[in-house]
Enzyme design. Structure first.
Site: not given
Ligand SMILES: Cc1cc2nc3c(=O)[nH]c(=O)nc-3n(C[C@H](O)[C@H](O)[C@H](O)COP(=O)(O)OP(=O)(O)OC[C@H]3O[C@@H](n4cnc5c(N)ncnc54)[C@H](O)[C@@H]3O)c2cc1C
Ligand SMILES: Cc1cc2nc3c(=O)[nH]c(=O)nc-3n(C[C@H](O)[C@H](O)[C@H](O)COP(=O)(O)OP(=O)(O)OC[C@H]3O[C@@H](n4cnc5c(N)ncnc54)[C@H](O)[C@@H]3O)c2cc1C
Lengths: 260, 380
Positions: B127, B157, B269, B339-341, B364, B366, B368
């Site tokens: 934590p 994990t 589309r 893909h839009g909506g 593993e 970040t 940054e």
């Protein structure tokens, strides 16, 4: 039980956008992804299953270029013992007649009880190589095999007929069978299989070394033109509320004979 | 310079793709929605040899490199990230055992992994110790032939399904060098005092178990110490230099999936009377995605290739990690946008890709933290 499996590397055309090649007699295969012909995948699985049950050997053969060796490595990884490639630079110039001549010539020198080919190849859908080989080799054959058992040195085969009918035959060996999809559930290639395959023999034979005459190497089928299906009329869009649309649709399907 | 994979590597890649395509798509949405997984798929993957290919043959692995492991990870992630992780994280920590465990420990804890007889994990994060792992306070105190472990691990994990974990513990809290205070221990999850609570509500990779682990007076034999006492931090850095590579493979895999979904959608589309693919803005997105994917892959290929040659390039690994992570998140974002909506709805695979992708910028190291490593490798 010694089994020979003829396998072909084919382009995946199911989802691809196809173009006609510059010569106008074939599709452009440059950007397509190649892999084992689906029918041949079932054929190699069937051969390996028989080997696991009765012992013996499985030999995989392809006519193709170095890139096509991928198919043989796959067969070896799935359990074939040896593989043979007859080296040609691209098989597009050959028809079923020539390919069956080449394969038959190679197979003649090998020990075998059964030869498997796929029913069809996904690229040209000719479905002739198996039968032509059997004729060339003058051995028994059966087509579209959906089930196979070995009984007292004979093959009990089920062939798929029109309308889902099955035909069971008892065939003396040696024989050639063309294998239908669905006969088994082909295994996945395993990492261990791939590693073992690397240590198995993959032999290359040069085409000229087979001593096949030019006459026999000339295709009997000449493709004059290849073309994409012409664009047809646009789709009919049904309009209205769902009730009307569904009844209109049923009407059309009945008219076209799809529904009774 | 030869940019081709060997035939064997191509075959491995193809085999992994075929397995993933055969097994994942049908179950992916179910596992994502329900935060569940079917361990039979993991078992099958183990039978076929896909788990822990980098483990040596003496310990039931394929004896291949981490590069080959990355090829498998990339193909799995290109089909579904959640299922992919549920399978391949079963060996998360095996890299460390391979590097630092004794022969006895390897036989006991490494060999069962490729065989599908055990699932493991590695618990570092706490934590109050995330990016700064040196703050980890889970303590291991020597008591005769045993160590007594107390503390809380976060985001572990496989925490609630693993058979054992590698746990990063403080063994020498008073050491003036904060890089010499920690050590790794194997902790079997059936030991008294071990408790895991599955974390629900993850944004993505929901088929993969993540848990909060509490360790209360957990006693382990002294023989469960992995590597030397006090070398935990150093060993962890060596471990990350390898495992960060498969995070890059995850990123490239999911970015490929994003590209694939986008291409299919924008060709199909129509808006304004033409396919979406005919608008230059969408074409540019595709061009950028394809380019970045290629660049990220080349970065990690090089880093992984070097790693397998025993030449770890710390800065290069970190470059590959941040770049591929950011690239994947960007590709997923653009894919959803195209893909839009529809992309906003979970019936469309791209929505899951969008959610799954984010993790590669976080775990593993970040992005940054990776950039700090890159900068340090240049500025000293
Ligand atoms: C799904 C999932 C699975 C995980 N699995 C594991 C596991 O198996 N084992 C394990 O040990 N951990 C695991 N983690 C934890 C993961 O590695 C951490 O979440 C990660 O290292 C970041 O730590 P943190 O969450 O405490 O964030 P923090 O360290 O609090 O970071 C928050 C933000 O601040 C930034 N930041 C922090 N320090 C600096 C700095 N010095 N300069 C600039 N920016 C900084 C970070 O980059 C980040 O953006 C998992 C996490 C998740 C979400
Ligand atoms: C949660 C939610 C709530 C919504 N609520 C409402 C609502 O209350 N009422 C309502 O009517 N609609 C609503 N919508 C629909 C929303 O407005 C549409 O999804 C949006 O307008 C995009 O249209 P589309 O999804 O059809 O995507 P498309 O039009 O297919 O666009 C897909 C992609 O192509 C790009 N594109 C399209 N045309 C061009 C062009 N000419 N040049 C360049 N790029 C182009 C778009 O920018 C986009 O990236 C909602 C959608 C969601 C997800």
């Amino acid at each position: 039980m010694d089994i020979i499996v003829c396998a072909k590397n084919v382009p995946d055309v199911a989802e691809a956008d196809l173009n006609i090649s510059d010569k106008g007699t074939d599709i452009d295969k440059e950007d397509l992804v190649f892999g084992i012909n689906d029918w041949d995948n079932y054929a190699i699985e069937e051969a390996v299953l028989l080997k696991e049950k009765y012992g013996g050997t499985v030999t995989a053969i392809t006519v193709g270029s170095e890139d096509d060796e991928e198919v043989l490595r796959r067969c070896l990884a799935m359990g074939a013992d040896t593989a043979i490639r007859i080296d040609v630079d691209g098989i597009s110039r050959f028809d079923s007649f020539v390919i069956s001549k080449i394969l038959s010539r190679v197979v003649k020198d090998l020990q075998f009880d059964l030869i498997f080919t796929g029913v069809l190849a996904e690229d040209d859908y000719c479905g002739m190589v198996g039968m032509m080989m059997a004729e060339e080799l003058n051995i028994n054959h059966a087509n579209m095999i959906t089930a196979l058992e070995i009984e007292d040195g004979k093959a009990r085969t089920t062939s798929e007929l029109e309308g889902g009918l099955g035909e069971v035959s008892l065939i003396e060996l040696p024989a050639l069978l063309t294998i239908q999809t669905g006969i088994n559930e082909p295994r996945y290639v395993s990492i261990l299989g791939i590693r073992k395959a690397a240590k198995k023999e993959l032999k290359t034979i040069e085409l000229p070394d087979l001593g096949i005459s030019d006459e026999e190497l000339s295709p009997r089928t000449i493709i004059e033109e290849a073309f994409l299906p012409p664009e047809t009329e646009g789709a009919e869009i049904l309009a209205g509320n769902p009730d009307k649309i569904s009844s209109d649709l049923i009407e059309i399907l009945k008219k076209k004979g799809v529904m009774e | 310079m030869d940019f081709n994979l060997t035939k064997e590597q191509q075959d491995i890649q193809r085999a992994a793709r075929e397995f993933a395509l055969g097994e994942f798509p049908e179950r992916a949405q179910e596992f994502d929605r329900d935060e569940t997984f079917d361990l039979d798929i993991w078992r099958k993957a183990c039978e076929l040899g896909f788990v822990g290919v980098f483990i040596d043959e003496a310990h039931e692995g394929a004896g291949l490199g981490f590069f080959e492991h990355c090829l498998i990870v990339e193909e799995f992630w290109a089909v579904d990230a959640g299922i992919a992780n549920a399978i391949i994280t079963a060996s998360f920590g095996a890299e460390m055992l391979g590097m630092f465990a004794t022969e006895e420990q390897k036989n006991k804890y490494l060999s069962p992994i490729p065989k599908g007889e055990a699932i493991m994990g590695t618990a570092i994060t706490e934590p109050d110790a995330g990016s700064d792992v040196t703050c980890a306070t889970t303590s291991a105190v020597r008591d005769g032939d045993e160590y007594i472990i107390n503390g809380t691990k976060m985001f572990t994990t496989n925490g609630s399904i693993a058979n054992y974990l590698l746990v990063f513990c403080q063994t020498d809290p008073d050491n003036p060098d904060r890089h010499q205070r920690h050590s790794f221990f194997i902790v079997e999850t059936d030991r008294a005092g071990y408790e895991a609570n599955k974390i629900h509500g993850k944004l993505g990779i929901r088929a993969n178990d993540t848990a909060e682990v509490s360790l209360v007076n957990v006693r382990v034999p002294a023989s469960n110490l992995v590597g030397q006492e006090g070398k935990g931090f150093k060993n962890l850095m060596d471990f990350f230099n390898v495992t960060r590579l498969h995070i890059c493979a995850m990123a490239v895999g999911i970015a490929r999936a994003a590209l694939e979904e986008s291409v299919a959608h924008i060709k199909k589309r129509h808006q304004f009377g033409v396919p979406l693919a005919s608008f230059q803005i969408n074409q540019f997105k595709i061009a950028e995605m394809a380019t970045k994917i290629r660049a990220a892959r080349n970065l990690y290929y090089e880093a992984a290739w070097l790693a397998d040659k025993g030449k770890i390039d710390h800065g290069l690994v970190a470059m590959a990690k941040w770049f591929s992570g950011e690239m994947a998140v960007r590709c997923a974002d653009e894919a959803l946008q195209m893909h839009g909506g529809y992309g906003y709805i979970d019936e469309y695979k791209v929505q899951r890709i969008y959610r799954d992708a984010k993790i590669v910028e976080i775990y593993e190291g970040t992005k940054e933290i990776e950039k700090i490593i890159v900068a340090n490798s240049i500025l000293g």
